[in-house]
Scaffold this active site. Structure first.
Site, mmCIF file in Angstrom:
data_model
loop_
_atom_site.group_PDB
_atom_site.id
_atom_site.type_symbol
_atom_site.label_atom_id
_atom_site.label_comp_id
_atom_site.label_asym_id
_atom_site.label_seq_id
_atom_site.Cartn_x
_atom_site.Cartn_y
_atom_site.Cartn_z
ATOM 1 N N ALA A 264 0.880 -1.292 -0.065
ATOM 2 C CA ALA A 264 -0.134 -0.306 -0.084
ATOM 3 C C ALA A 264 0.807 1.177 0.113
ATOM 4 C CB ALA A 264 -0.813 -0.010 1.054
ATOM 5 N N LYS A 268 4.049 0.793 -6.577
ATOM 6 C CA LYS A 268 4.982 -0.004 -7.241
ATOM 7 C C LYS A 268 4.213 -1.308 -7.629
ATOM 8 C CE LYS A 268 8.950 1.527 -4.458
ATOM 9 N NZ LYS A 268 7.990 2.190 -3.550
ATOM 10 N N ASP A 313 0.180 -9.727 7.591
ATOM 11 C CA ASP A 313 1.390 -9.181 8.077
ATOM 12 C C ASP A 313 2.700 -9.944 7.718
ATOM 13 O OD1 ASP A 313 3.347 -8.783 9.979
ATOM 14 O OD2 ASP A 313 2.324 -9.156 12.012
ATOM 15 N N CYS A 385 12.723 3.721 1.774
ATOM 16 C CA CYS A 385 13.068 5.283 1.487
ATOM 17 C C CYS A 385 13.798 5.770 2.433
ATOM 18 C CB CYS A 385 11.813 5.983 0.968
ATOM 19 S SG CYS A 385 10.691 5.790 2.175
HETATM 20 C C1 LIG Z 1 7.141 1.904 2.291
HETATM 21 S S1 LIG Z 1 5.351 1.517 2.315
HETATM 22 C C2 LIG Z 1 4.911 1.019 0.880
HETATM 23 C C3 LIG Z 1 4.879 1.686 -0.283
HETATM 24 C C4 LIG Z 1 4.471 0.928 -1.473
HETATM 25 N N1 LIG Z 1 5.157 -0.215 -1.744
HETATM 26 C C5 LIG Z 1 4.279 1.736 -2.775
HETATM 27 O O1 LIG Z 1 5.262 1.553 -3.546
HETATM 28 O O2 LIG Z 1 3.224 2.616 -2.934
HETATM 29 C C6 LIG Z 1 5.358 0.416 3.544
HETATM 30 C C7 LIG Z 1 4.183 -0.251 3.650
HETATM 31 O O3 LIG Z 1 4.572 -1.362 4.750
HETATM 32 C C8 LIG Z 1 3.085 -1.749 5.443
HETATM 33 N N2 LIG Z 1 3.671 -2.395 6.558
HETATM 34 C C9 LIG Z 1 4.340 -2.206 7.774
HETATM 35 N N3 LIG Z 1 4.514 -3.327 8.386
HETATM 36 C C10 LIG Z 1 3.881 -4.467 7.639
HETATM 37 C C11 LIG Z 1 3.962 -5.875 7.800
HETATM 38 N N4 LIG Z 1 4.299 -6.322 9.134
HETATM 39 N N5 LIG Z 1 3.408 -6.653 7.016
HETATM 40 C C12 LIG Z 1 2.855 -5.968 5.709
HETATM 41 N N6 LIG Z 1 2.903 -4.611 5.382
HETATM 42 C C13 LIG Z 1 3.592 -4.023 6.397
HETATM 43 C C14 LIG Z 1 2.847 -0.278 5.620
HETATM 44 O O4 LIG Z 1 1.522 -0.412 6.122
HETATM 45 C C15 LIG Z 1 3.185 0.402 4.444
HETATM 46 O O5 LIG Z 1 1.955 0.488 3.566
#
Ligand SMILES: C[S@@+](CC[C@H](N)C(=O)[O-])C[C@H]1O[C@@H](n2cnc3c(N)ncnc32)[C@H](O)[C@@H]1O
Length: 448
Positions: A264, A268, A313, A385
């Site tokens: 989310a 990407k 998760d 990032c």
């Molecule tokens: C850097 S953002 C991702 C951006 C996305 N890949 C994009 O290009 O639009 C990191 C994401 O990791 C999710 N996140 C955090 N901990 C997580 C976990 N344990 N399992 C899955 N997703 C997780 C967050 O909710 C957040 O949306």
């Protein structure tokens, strides 16, 4: 009824940002939608809020210079009024000094009446002595200088100095204090970069192709994204150039099965679908179930029909639901976001060095949990990032030392034309001051 006032509205928004850790953008949008502010006052509100957040460290240095009571000792309401006033005095040429001072005193009378005299005295002194501001001496206190001059939290400036020489750290600090450019990614499922460029030009929008990403444009005209030609038709999406390159470095092929574990809002994910020509399967998950809607909306707007979403998760080995092995895995890990400070001027004041160990532990756990889901010969891209070594080379080296079946692939060898973006070991590391894009990291790992 009190007259709508952009300075008062900016004050209220800055108060919410500081007190409740609220993001500024939705608060500004809400205020603008109310429609009470008209004409130039609408622009002034946005300018004041973002200007003060971007320059907060430098403005507090000015408060410390011109006020007998230092910024750390002032009541929050008084400090906010002073920051707003000093921002107008030092950064907004079009506002006369008398207006900046008088409006600040009026604001103080509303929100901190006992401090109206202090606000008046500090701002008048700042105007009189504006050419005599002393910044910390960079030779004696380089981190203090960067922090005050370029409005960075001191611990972040210290981190930059640990990675770059002083000249480089100063350029980075300056770049991180400026607004980020607006960069688009062409949706190649629907159009080409040339066709979109023509459409933008016909719509009076000035755009230049990105230097490294073959899919991007930098928009030079000022325009809300949703009003750009081609938005409704899904001909592009907003995405920084560094983020565009990450999907290219994973290089998924049409027909493959791809797992995108921290997906989310889907920037990407939809790019991966483009690179796969909408053939194959992308399983896109995120721990934040609510955010999956954003991936779905974006995939629908851009016509990326091979995306299927699932809440999971990624630190848990049983994730994701759906099972099976994947040809490509993208771990775009949650991180400190220290590479995108220019996009989140409020967020940089909420971060703390003590956050890093927990973030690194999550990044390690995600890699550990998803590694078994990759087919032999498959490729995993780990990206963040963030510019810190701990979250990047540190996490990857730790993973490789525990997983002899994975090897680091040298991006220099795979993308020879982009060597300027890669480290000697073949990691992708971009910097705003060097490459004009966000601070970003990626490592490409292949399973034997
Ligand atoms: C850097 S953002 C991702 C951006 C996305 N890949 C994009 O290009 O639009 C990191 C994401 O990791 C999710 N996140 C955090 N901990 C997580 C976990 N344990 N399992 C899955 N997703 C997780 C967050 O909710 C957040 O949306």
């Amino acid at each position: 009824m009190t007259r709508p006032n952009p300075r008062r509205s900016a004050y209220e928004i800055l108060l919410r940002v500081e007190r409740d850790r609220a993001f500024a953008e939705p608060l500004i949008d809400r205020e603008l939608v109310r429609g009470l502010l008209a004409g130039p006052d609408r622009g002034l509100l946005t300018e004041l809020v973002y200007g003060v957040l971007r320059r907060q460290g430098s403005l507090d240095h000015l408060v410390d210079t011109f006020s007998a009571t230092k910024s750390g000792k002032l009541e929050r309401s008084v400090l906010l009024v002073l920051r707003l006033g000093l921002y107008q005095l030092f950064h907004l040429d079009r506002i006369p000094v008398s207006a900046a001072v008088n409006e600040s005193v009026n604001l103080a009378k509303q929100v901190a009446p006992r401090a109206a005299g202090l606000v008046n005295a500090v701002l008048r002194r700042a105007d009189r002595e504006r050419d005599a501001v002393a910044w910390p001496d960079p030779a004696r206190d380089p981190a203090g200088y960067l922090a005050a001059r370029y409005s960075a939290p001191r611990w972040i400036a210290e981190g930059w100095l640990g990675q770059l020489d002083f000249a480089g750290a100063e350029l980075l600090a300056r770049a991180m204090a400026e607004p980020a450019p607006l960069t688009l990614r062409v949706n190649t499922l629907r159009t080409t970069r040339d066709s979109l460029r023509t459409l933008l030009r016909e719509g009076g929008i000035d755009a230049e192709p990105t230097r490294y990403s073959p899919d991007g444009f930098r928009i030079l005209s000022r325009s809300p994204v949703t009003l750009l030609p081609g938005f409704e038709e899904g001909l592009f999406t907003v995405q920084d150039e560094a983020s565009q390159l990450a999907s290219r470095f994973l290089a998924p092929e049409p027909g493959q099965r791809v797992l995108d574990v921290c997906a989310a809002p889907g920037g990407k994910t939809t790019h991966l679908a483009q690179l796969m020509e909408n053939r194959g399967e992308i399983c896109a998950g995120d721990i934040a179930e609510k955010k999956l809607r954003r991936i779905e909306e974006s995939a629908a707007r851009l016509g990326a029909s091979i995306v299927r979403t699932a809440p999971f998760d990624a630190t848990r080995p049983e994730a994701p639901a759906g099972g099976g092995a994947f040809d490509r895995i993208l771990v775009d890990a949650p991180c400190s976001g220290l590479g995108v400070l220019r996009r989140n001027p409020e967020g940089k004041w909420w971060k703390a060095p003590g956050d890093l160990p927990g973030i690194v532990a999550t990044q390690r756990a995600i890699l550990e949990a998803v590694a078994p889901r990759l087919v032999p010969g498959g490729v995993l891209l780990y990206s963040t990032c963030s510019t810190t070594v701990d979250e990047n080379e540190g996490v990857v080296d730790d993973f490789l030392s525990q997983h002899p079946d994975f090897v680091l692939e040298d991006l220099n060898a795979l993308f020879p034309g982009l060597a300027d973006l890669f480290t000697v070991r073949g990691f992708f590391r971009s910097w705003p001051h060097r490459h004009g894009m966000d601070g970003f990291f990626a490592a490409r790992l292949r399973k034997q």
